[in-house]
Write a protein that holds these residues in place. Structure first.
Motif, PDB file in Angstrom:
ATOM      1  N   ARG A  47      44.396   3.413  30.585  1.00 33.74           N
ATOM      2  CA  ARG A  47      45.585   3.167  31.522  1.00 33.74           C
ATOM      3  C   ARG A  47      44.780   2.344  32.692  1.00 33.74           C
ATOM      4  O   ARG A  47      45.307   2.362  33.779  1.00 33.74           O
ATOM      5  CB  ARG A  47      46.057   4.402  32.222  1.00 33.74           C
ATOM      6  CG  ARG A  47      46.431   5.588  31.190  1.00 33.74           C
ATOM      7  CD  ARG A  47      47.479   5.032  30.349  1.00 33.74           C
ATOM      8  NE  ARG A  47      48.832   4.785  30.919  1.00 33.74           N
ATOM      9  CZ  ARG A  47      49.504   3.870  30.393  1.00 33.74           C
ATOM     10  NH1 ARG A  47      49.382   3.371  29.337  1.00 33.74           N
ATOM     11  NH2 ARG A  47      50.706   3.453  31.166  1.00 33.74           N
ATOM     12  N   TYR A  48      44.300   1.351  32.380  1.00 38.69           N
ATOM     13  CA  TYR A  48      43.858   0.054  33.351  1.00 38.69           C
ATOM     14  C   TYR A  48      45.176  -0.834  33.306  1.00 38.69           C
ATOM     15  O   TYR A  48      45.960  -0.825  32.791  1.00 38.69           O
ATOM     16  CB  TYR A  48      42.771  -0.769  32.878  1.00 38.69           C
ATOM     17  CG  TYR A  48      41.386  -0.184  32.951  1.00 38.69           C
ATOM     18  CD1 TYR A  48      40.969   0.263  34.212  1.00 38.69           C
ATOM     19  CD2 TYR A  48      40.887   0.325  31.844  1.00 38.69           C
ATOM     20  CE1 TYR A  48      39.599   0.787  34.555  1.00 38.69           C
ATOM     21  CE2 TYR A  48      39.628   1.106  31.963  1.00 38.69           C
ATOM     22  CZ  TYR A  48      38.857   1.292  33.061  1.00 38.69           C
ATOM     23  OH  TYR A  48      37.764   1.720  33.244  1.00 38.69           O
ATOM     24  N   ASP A  49      45.237  -1.375  34.778  1.00 43.43           N
ATOM     25  CA  ASP A  49      46.301  -2.635  34.826  1.00 43.43           C
ATOM     26  C   ASP A  49      45.692  -3.684  34.445  1.00 43.43           C
ATOM     27  O   ASP A  49      44.860  -4.519  35.298  1.00 43.43           O
ATOM     28  CB  ASP A  49      46.432  -2.428  36.514  1.00 43.43           C
ATOM     29  CG  ASP A  49      47.693  -3.647  36.838  1.00 43.43           C
ATOM     30  OD1 ASP A  49      48.271  -3.821  35.858  1.00 43.43           O
ATOM     31  OD2 ASP A  49      47.979  -3.647  37.925  1.00 43.43           O
ATOM     32  N   THR A  50      45.786  -4.005  33.269  1.00 45.09           N
ATOM     33  CA  THR A  50      44.865  -5.105  32.611  1.00 45.09           C
ATOM     34  C   THR A  50      45.496  -6.507  33.106  1.00 45.09           C
ATOM     35  O   THR A  50      44.726  -7.496  33.060  1.00 45.09           O
ATOM     36  CB  THR A  50      45.111  -5.048  31.095  1.00 45.09           C
ATOM     37  OG1 THR A  50      46.450  -5.002  30.651  1.00 45.09           O
ATOM     38  CG2 THR A  50      44.360  -3.838  30.739  1.00 45.09           C
ATOM     39  N   ASP A  51      46.866  -6.567  33.530  1.00 42.24           N
ATOM     40  CA  ASP A  51      47.180  -7.709  33.876  1.00 42.24           C
ATOM     41  C   ASP A  51      46.804  -8.262  35.301  1.00 42.24           C
ATOM     42  O   ASP A  51      46.144  -9.432  35.505  1.00 42.24           O
ATOM     43  CB  ASP A  51      48.668  -7.854  34.152  1.00 42.24           C
ATOM     44  CG  ASP A  51      49.553  -7.473  32.715  1.00 42.24           C
ATOM     45  OD1 ASP A  51      48.968  -7.756  31.696  1.00 42.24           O
ATOM     46  OD2 ASP A  51      50.828  -6.813  32.833  1.00 42.24           O
ATOM     47  N   THR A  52      46.595  -7.287  36.100  1.00 45.14           N
ATOM     48  CA  THR A  52      45.974  -7.607  37.516  1.00 45.14           C
ATOM     49  C   THR A  52      44.360  -7.952  37.456  1.00 45.14           C
ATOM     50  O   THR A  52      43.842  -8.857  37.994  1.00 45.14           O
ATOM     51  CB  THR A  52      46.275  -6.506  38.395  1.00 45.14           C
ATOM     52  OG1 THR A  52      47.861  -5.950  38.333  1.00 45.14           O
ATOM     53  CG2 THR A  52      45.894  -7.113  39.816  1.00 45.14           C
ATOM     54  N   MET A  53      43.930  -7.216  36.440  1.00 39.16           N
ATOM     55  CA  MET A  53      42.319  -7.156  36.479  1.00 39.16           C
ATOM     56  C   MET A  53      42.202  -8.581  35.528  1.00 39.16           C
ATOM     57  O   MET A  53      41.202  -9.219  35.936  1.00 39.16           O
ATOM     58  CB  MET A  53      42.110  -5.975  35.215  1.00 39.16           C
ATOM     59  CG  MET A  53      40.684  -5.782  35.028  1.00 39.16           C
ATOM     60  SD  MET A  53      40.163  -4.638  33.920  1.00 39.16           S
ATOM     61  CE  MET A  53      40.907  -3.186  34.568  1.00 39.16           C
ATOM     62  N   GLY A  54      42.968  -9.022  34.814  1.00 34.90           N
ATOM     63  CA  GLY A  54      42.956 -10.166  34.133  1.00 34.90           C
ATOM     64  C   GLY A  54      42.701 -11.467  35.159  1.00 34.90           C
ATOM     65  O   GLY A  54      42.006 -12.306  35.121  1.00 34.90           O
ATOM     66  N   LYS A  55      43.752 -11.377  35.851  1.00 31.27           N
ATOM     67  CA  LYS A  55      44.071 -12.243  36.946  1.00 31.27           C
ATOM     68  C   LYS A  55      42.673 -12.568  37.901  1.00 31.27           C
ATOM     69  O   LYS A  55      42.153 -13.523  38.313  1.00 31.27           O
ATOM     70  CB  LYS A  55      45.375 -12.128  37.991  1.00 31.27           C
ATOM     71  CG  LYS A  55      46.545 -12.492  37.062  1.00 31.27           C
ATOM     72  CD  LYS A  55      47.624 -12.094  37.747  1.00 31.27           C
ATOM     73  CE  LYS A  55      49.014 -12.328  37.023  1.00 31.27           C
ATOM     74  NZ  LYS A  55      50.178 -11.740  37.698  1.00 31.27           N
ATOM     75  N   ARG A  56      42.232 -11.336  38.423  1.00 30.37           N
ATOM     76  CA  ARG A  56      40.979 -11.327  39.263  1.00 30.37           C
ATOM     77  C   ARG A  56      39.800 -11.778  38.539  1.00 30.37           C
ATOM     78  O   ARG A  56      39.149 -12.417  39.065  1.00 30.37           O
ATOM     79  CB  ARG A  56      40.962  -9.930  39.725  1.00 30.37           C
ATOM     80  CG  ARG A  56      39.742  -9.457  40.682  1.00 30.37           C
ATOM     81  CD  ARG A  56      39.781 -10.503  42.025  1.00 30.37           C
ATOM     82  NE  ARG A  56      38.553 -10.062  42.593  1.00 30.37           N
ATOM     83  CZ  ARG A  56      37.405 -10.968  42.753  1.00 30.37           C
ATOM     84  NH1 ARG A  56      37.437 -12.076  41.842  1.00 30.37           N
ATOM     85  NH2 ARG A  56      36.689 -10.734  43.436  1.00 30.37           N
ATOM     86  N   LEU A  57      39.643 -11.293  37.096  1.00 28.86           N
ATOM     87  CA  LEU A  57      38.582 -11.802  36.630  1.00 28.86           C
ATOM     88  C   LEU A  57      38.537 -13.203  36.145  1.00 28.86           C
ATOM     89  O   LEU A  57      37.581 -13.811  36.118  1.00 28.86           O
ATOM     90  CB  LEU A  57      38.340 -10.894  35.213  1.00 28.86           C
ATOM     91  CG  LEU A  57      37.685  -9.412  35.391  1.00 28.86           C
ATOM     92  CD1 LEU A  57      38.075  -8.889  34.147  1.00 28.86           C
ATOM     93  CD2 LEU A  57      36.512  -9.566  35.801  1.00 28.86           C
ATOM     94  N   GLN A  58      39.755 -13.798  36.113  1.00 32.15           N
ATOM     95  CA  GLN A  58      39.909 -15.163  36.204  1.00 32.15           C
ATOM     96  C   GLN A  58      39.375 -16.065  37.137  1.00 32.15           C
ATOM     97  O   GLN A  58      38.649 -17.060  36.921  1.00 32.15           O
ATOM     98  CB  GLN A  58      41.358 -15.825  35.551  1.00 32.15           C
ATOM     99  CG  GLN A  58      41.406 -17.066  35.435  1.00 32.15           C
ATOM    100  CD  GLN A  58      43.017 -17.490  34.971  1.00 32.15           C
ATOM    101  OE1 GLN A  58      43.880 -16.732  35.339  1.00 32.15           O
ATOM    102  NE2 GLN A  58      43.125 -18.670  34.427  1.00 32.15           N
ATOM    103  N   SER A  59      39.653 -15.611  38.355  1.00 35.64           N
ATOM    104  CA  SER A  59      39.055 -16.015  39.393  1.00 35.64           C
ATOM    105  C   SER A  59      37.443 -15.959  39.784  1.00 35.64           C
ATOM    106  O   SER A  59      36.521 -16.552  40.207  1.00 35.64           O
ATOM    107  CB  SER A  59      39.657 -15.757  40.861  1.00 35.64           C
ATOM    108  OG  SER A  59      39.530 -14.377  41.094  1.00 35.64           O
ATOM    109  N   PHE A  60      36.974 -14.659  39.202  1.00 32.09           N
ATOM    110  CA  PHE A  60      35.571 -14.432  39.254  1.00 32.09           C
ATOM    111  C   PHE A  60      34.939 -15.352  38.289  1.00 32.09           C
ATOM    112  O   PHE A  60      33.995 -15.963  38.391  1.00 32.09           O
ATOM    113  CB  PHE A  60      35.714 -13.060  38.678  1.00 32.09           C
ATOM    114  CG  PHE A  60      34.080 -12.576  38.576  1.00 32.09           C
ATOM    115  CD1 PHE A  60      33.220 -12.139  39.734  1.00 32.09           C
ATOM    116  CD2 PHE A  60      33.315 -12.462  37.231  1.00 32.09           C
ATOM    117  CE1 PHE A  60      31.973 -11.865  39.687  1.00 32.09           C
ATOM    118  CE2 PHE A  60      31.862 -12.083  37.248  1.00 32.09           C
ATOM    119  CZ  PHE A  60      31.387 -11.870  38.614  1.00 32.09           C
TER     120      PHE A  60
END
Length: 177
Positions: free
Chosen positions: A145-158
């Motif tokens: 149950r992770y919010d993968t969309d938000t996580m993906g956006k943050r990981l993209q900037s990382f």
């Protein structure tokens, strides 16, 4: 700074801010949160354990030759307690300044940015591939149950910040953007 030093600085600054607040002085500015955390929810293994507990309790109640009924019920409640503990303990992904952290097999694992080879964001999944031994880190919307969309956006900037390859697959065709 090392993490232990950062913890000492943070702890001392909070103590100093408490003292300054009691004295009526303005508080010192502390640094913002050192990491961003995405929390999930583990529910599959706890459901299996609770289901096992229910089956074990009904089967044991049907048996008449239980030598120690107290020990039997202690076992039943231990399985139920383990299921509840595993449900309440939430998996996470912490994105720090130069590292990623998660919990795997009841230990916090930290992965520096230098050891990350690729980050793949798919619909419902985020996969972090690394150069260490072991499998890649997979964060799933359906399993935890992770919010993968938000996580993906943050990981993209990382990934942009640390020059890590970032692959984002589209939802309809599975092509790479």
């Amino acid at each position: 700074m090392s993490r232990s030093w950062e913890r000492k600085v943070r702890r001392n600054s909070t103590q100093l801010n408490k003292q300054r607040k009691k004295q009526g002085k303005s508080m010192m500015s502390t640094s913002t949160v050192a990491f961003e955390e995405f929390k999930g929810r583990s529910y599959i293994l706890p459901m299996v354990l609770v289901g096992f507990t229910i089956i074990y309790a009904f089967l044991g109640g049907a048996m008449t030759d239980v030598q120690s009924p107290t020990l039997y019920w202690v076992t039943v409640f231990c399985y139920l307690g383990l299921g509840i503990i595993l449900f309440l303990r939430r998996p996470f992904l912490r994105i720090g300044k130069g590292e990623l952290s998660t919990i795997k097999w009841n230990r916090i694992r930290t992965l520096p940015a230098q050891e990350i080879t690729k980050i793949v964001a798919q619909p419902g999944y985020v996969v972090i591939e690394h150069s260490r031994k072991g499998s890649s880190w997979v964060f799933s919307r359906t399993m935890n149950r992770y919010d993968t969309d938000t996580m993906g956006k943050r990981l993209q900037s990382f990934a942009q910040q640390h020059r890590i390859e970032f692959v984002e697959e589209s939802k309809s065709t599975g092509t790479v953007k």
